[in-house]
Design an enzyme around this catalytic site. Structure first.
Site, PDB file in Angstrom:
ATOM      1  N   ASP A  94       0.774  -1.306   0.040  1.00 37.25           N
ATOM      2  CA  ASP A  94      -0.012  -0.008   0.161  1.00 37.25           C
ATOM      3  C   ASP A  94       0.848   1.340  -0.061  1.00 37.25           C
ATOM      4  O   ASP A  94       0.520   2.126  -0.773  1.00 37.25           O
ATOM      5  CB  ASP A  94      -0.888   0.013   1.142  1.00 37.25           C
ATOM      6  CG  ASP A  94      -0.199  -0.401   2.459  1.00 37.25           C
ATOM      7  OD1 ASP A  94       0.855  -0.275   2.763  1.00 37.25           O
ATOM      8  OD2 ASP A  94      -0.983  -0.437   3.541  1.00 37.25           O
ATOM      9  N   ASP A  97       6.862   4.000   3.152  1.00 32.43           N
ATOM     10  CA  ASP A  97       7.303   5.089   4.052  1.00 32.43           C
ATOM     11  C   ASP A  97       8.654   5.145   4.435  1.00 32.43           C
ATOM     12  O   ASP A  97       9.485   5.747   3.450  1.00 32.43           O
ATOM     13  CB  ASP A  97       6.505   4.875   5.423  1.00 32.43           C
ATOM     14  CG  ASP A  97       6.560   5.960   6.156  1.00 32.43           C
ATOM     15  OD1 ASP A  97       6.706   7.123   5.864  1.00 32.43           O
ATOM     16  OD2 ASP A  97       6.141   5.772   7.474  1.00 32.43           O
ATOM     17  N   VAL A 147      -2.319   8.441   6.661  1.00 39.78           N
ATOM     18  CA  VAL A 147      -3.533   8.481   5.900  1.00 39.78           C
ATOM     19  C   VAL A 147      -4.094   7.284   5.916  1.00 39.78           C
ATOM     20  O   VAL A 147      -3.338   6.104   6.513  1.00 39.78           O
ATOM     21  CB  VAL A 147      -2.948   8.404   4.314  1.00 39.78           C
ATOM     22  CG1 VAL A 147      -2.448  10.047   4.029  1.00 39.78           C
ATOM     23  CG2 VAL A 147      -2.009   7.616   3.881  1.00 39.78           C
ATOM     24  N   ASP A 153      -5.161   1.116   7.076  1.00 41.90           N
ATOM     25  CA  ASP A 153      -5.926   1.234   8.319  1.00 41.90           C
ATOM     26  C   ASP A 153      -5.384   2.059   9.411  1.00 41.90           C
ATOM     27  O   ASP A 153      -4.156   2.669   9.324  1.00 41.90           O
ATOM     28  CB  ASP A 153      -6.161  -0.236   8.916  1.00 41.90           C
ATOM     29  CG  ASP A 153      -4.902  -0.574   9.732  1.00 41.90           C
ATOM     30  OD1 ASP A 153      -3.669  -0.529   9.058  1.00 41.90           O
ATOM     31  OD2 ASP A 153      -5.035  -1.000  11.000  1.00 41.90           O
TER      32      ASP A 153
HETATM   33  P1  5GP Z   1       7.804   1.666   6.172  1.00 42.78           P
HETATM   34  O1  5GP Z   1       8.490   0.435   6.539  1.00 42.78           O
HETATM   35  O2  5GP Z   1       7.920   1.930   4.647  1.00 42.78           O
HETATM   36  O3  5GP Z   1       8.257   2.685   7.018  1.00 42.78           O
HETATM   37  O4  5GP Z   1       6.366   1.484   6.380  1.00 42.78           O
HETATM   38  C1  5GP Z   1       5.554   0.599   5.734  1.00 42.78           C
HETATM   39  C2  5GP Z   1       4.374   0.426   6.426  1.00 42.78           C
HETATM   40  O5  5GP Z   1       3.931   1.328   7.377  1.00 42.78           O
HETATM   41  C3  5GP Z   1       3.106   0.267   5.485  1.00 42.78           C
HETATM   42  O6  5GP Z   1       3.239  -1.034   5.053  1.00 42.78           O
HETATM   43  C4  5GP Z   1       2.116   0.652   6.589  1.00 42.78           C
HETATM   44  O7  5GP Z   1       1.405  -0.607   7.111  1.00 42.78           O
HETATM   45  C5  5GP Z   1       2.572   1.338   7.561  1.00 42.78           C
HETATM   46  N1  5GP Z   1       2.365   2.971   7.328  1.00 42.78           N
HETATM   47  C6  5GP Z   1       3.308   3.745   6.927  1.00 42.78           C
HETATM   48  N2  5GP Z   1       2.753   5.129   6.808  1.00 42.78           N
HETATM   49  C7  5GP Z   1       1.406   4.707   6.844  1.00 42.78           C
HETATM   50  C8  5GP Z   1       0.228   5.922   6.711  1.00 42.78           C
HETATM   51  O8  5GP Z   1       0.395   6.938   6.423  1.00 42.78           O
HETATM   52  N3  5GP Z   1      -0.852   5.280   7.067  1.00 42.78           N
HETATM   53  C9  5GP Z   1      -0.959   3.959   7.483  1.00 42.78           C
HETATM   54  N4  5GP Z   1      -2.286   3.537   7.771  1.00 42.78           N
HETATM   55  N5  5GP Z   1      -0.112   2.991   7.569  1.00 42.78           N
HETATM   56  C10 5GP Z   1       1.184   3.685   7.257  1.00 42.78           C
HETATM   57 MG    MG Z   2       1.738  -2.451   5.564  1.00 50.51          MG
END
Ligand code: 5GP
Ligand code: MG
Length: 192
Positions: A94, A97, A147, A153
């Protein structure tokens, strides 16, 4: 809730992504590997926007910690992943980040000896990315805001919204009140 990306814009960009993948993976043994649970809405729409033979597979990634505002230790469960040896894999999530999740997924998928691995996401929070990796495909670059919707979620809610929204404090509190046992799962990691 403030709408960041309306349904119609998502539809347009997801169709474009389906078209690009169909061109680039024409004649290739493509597996789209959806990351549970956030990618399920995108996965369902994206595969119907493609026009080539492909397989669908699922992998689970989650970051758990006690606190809602901090990302925790990344856990990847690849027990559902079928044989990917020699196949071209597109990991579909999805949101990208910090990039830690996608980075961990690359390592997990490499163990299956695929022919190639690329990543595709609906949303990319590029200002927060810290890993030495960028999504190969993304539909929207978004600012540093928490978001929900279209699969994403908060406290296990809002995945069914057809748009991407920025929940306000009242939305977040309501979600916790309705579902107190869910508190401590996905939270606004982008908050200061
Ligand atoms: P990363 O490992 O790239 O920092 O984060 C990825 C995961 O963090 C995504 O798969 C998601 O589960 C969660 N995440 C990061 N930012 C958001 C956000 O703005 N909203 C939601 N609902 N989940 C996020
Ligand atoms: Mg995720």
């Amino acid at each position: 809730m403030q709408v960041l990306i309306p349904e119609a814009e998502i539809r347009t960009r997801v169709r474009e992504l389906g078209g690009r993948l169909s061109e680039q993976y024409q004649g290739r043994p493509l597996t789209i590997l959806g990351v549970l649970t956030g990618s399920v809405v995108l996965l369902a729409d994206l595969i119907r926007a493609t026009s080539i033979p492909l397989r669908v597979a699922l992998i689970e990634a989650s970051s758990y910690s006690g606190a809602r505002t901090r990302p925790g230790v990344l856990q990847i469960d690849s027990r559902l992943v079928p044989d990917l040896k020699g196949r071209d894999v597109v990991i579909l999530d999805d949101i990208f980040d910090t990039g830690h999740t996608m980075s961990g997924l690359y390592d997990a998928v490499a163990a299956f000896e695929p022919a190639s691995v690329r990543s595709a996401v609906l949303l990319w929070k590029s200002a927060r990315t810290v890993v030495n990796l960028e999504p190969d495909y993304f539909c929207f670059q978004i600012p540093d805001a928490f978001v929900v919707g279209y699969g994403l979620d908060y406290n296990d809610e809002f995945r069914n919204l057809p748009y991407i929204g920025i929940p306000d404090d009242a939305d977040l509190q309501e979600a916790v009140r309705r579902n107190p046992d869910g508190a401590g799962r996905t939270g606004p990691t982008a908050a200061p």
